[in-house]
Design a protein around this motif. Structure first.
Motif, PDB file in Angstrom:
ATOM      1  N   TYR A  73       0.854  -1.175   0.000  1.00 43.55           N
ATOM      2  CA  TYR A  73       0.000   0.000   0.000  1.00 43.55           C
ATOM      3  C   TYR A  73       0.898   1.235   0.000  1.00 43.55           C
ATOM      4  N   TYR A  94      -3.161   8.219  -0.946  1.00 47.73           N
ATOM      5  CA  TYR A  94      -3.026   6.767  -0.998  1.00 47.73           C
ATOM      6  C   TYR A  94      -3.057   6.373  -2.470  1.00 47.73           C
ATOM      7  N   ALA A 132     -12.040   6.926   3.199  1.00 52.30           N
ATOM      8  CA  ALA A 132     -10.839   6.765   4.029  1.00 52.30           C
ATOM      9  C   ALA A 132     -11.196   6.058   5.333  1.00 52.30           C
ATOM     10  N   SER A 135     -11.821   2.403   4.876  1.00 56.45           N
ATOM     11  CA  SER A 135     -10.619   1.622   4.557  1.00 56.45           C
ATOM     12  C   SER A 135      -9.948   1.035   5.792  1.00 56.45           C
ATOM     13  N   MET A 137      -8.605   3.124   8.197  1.00 54.11           N
ATOM     14  CA  MET A 137      -7.553   4.056   8.584  1.00 54.11           C
ATOM     15  C   MET A 137      -7.541   4.346  10.079  1.00 54.11           C
ATOM     16  N   GLU A 138      -8.698   4.232  10.732  1.00 51.38           N
ATOM     17  CA  GLU A 138      -8.740   4.496  12.172  1.00 51.38           C
ATOM     18  C   GLU A 138      -7.859   3.519  12.938  1.00 51.38           C
ATOM     19  N   GLY A 140      -5.259   1.801  11.771  1.00 53.45           N
ATOM     20  CA  GLY A 140      -3.869   2.095  11.453  1.00 53.45           C
ATOM     21  C   GLY A 140      -3.369   3.324  12.183  1.00 53.45           C
ATOM     22  N   LEU A 141      -4.216   4.323  12.301  1.00 48.76           N
ATOM     23  CA  LEU A 141      -3.849   5.555  12.991  1.00 48.76           C
ATOM     24  C   LEU A 141      -3.657   5.303  14.486  1.00 48.76           C
TER      25      LEU A 141
END
Length: 155
Positions: A73, A94, A132, A135, A137-138, A140-141
């Motif tokens: 990614y 991205y 987002a 996907s 992202m939360e 990963g963040l």
């Protein structure tokens, strides 16, 4: 333990993130801008990171790739404003969604030996922002912020 707060108000193209760290603004800023430290914390647990380019200066660029068992990614952007220990404004893109470039503003607030980082991401549309979020992202963040806390503790 510090928690990462992620807010995405309905019908707005924004994501706001707040996290406090037991470190000075200079320490947090260094971890956020030092190419040797970035791979130690940025990205979800279980992923590796290849840092291809990372020039955290006004006008500089970045590019990196996260990899896991399912694939790779890629991410890229441009640093528009970099003020040491205070503020970073950058784009974020991205590779899998090349038309959804967001503009991110980060501030490093001095709390007297601690630092509050605030990030606001502005997406081109509510649909883009919602994509987002969908996907993952939360997660990963949150993983990244927890890993950053460990990097800061070890400095």
């Amino acid at each position: 333990m510090n928690e990462t707060t992620i807010t995405a108000q309905p019908d707005t193209p924004f994501i706001d993130v707040v996290r406090e760290f037991d470190a000075t603004p200079a320490q947090v800023y260094r971890a956020w801008t030092d190419p040797d430290l970035i791979p130690q914390w940025m990205g979800p647990h279980g992923f590796t990171m290849e840092l291809i380019e990372y020039d955290a200066t006004t006008g500089g660029r970045y590019r990196y790739v996260h990899r896991d068992a399912d694939g790779e990614y890629g991410f890229r952007g441009v640093f528009h404003t970099v003020v040491a220990n205070k503020r970073i404004v950058q784009t974020f893109q991205y590779d899998g969604r090349p038309n959804d470039v967001s503009l991110e503003s980060l501030t490093f607030e001095d709390l007297g030996g601690r630092t509050r980082v605030r990030t606001r991401s502005v997406f081109p549309s509510v649909e883009s922002r919602d994509g987002a979020i969908a996907s993952g992202m939360e997660n990963g963040l949150r993983d990244s912020m927890a890993r950053l806390e460990k990097v800061l503790t070890s400095q």
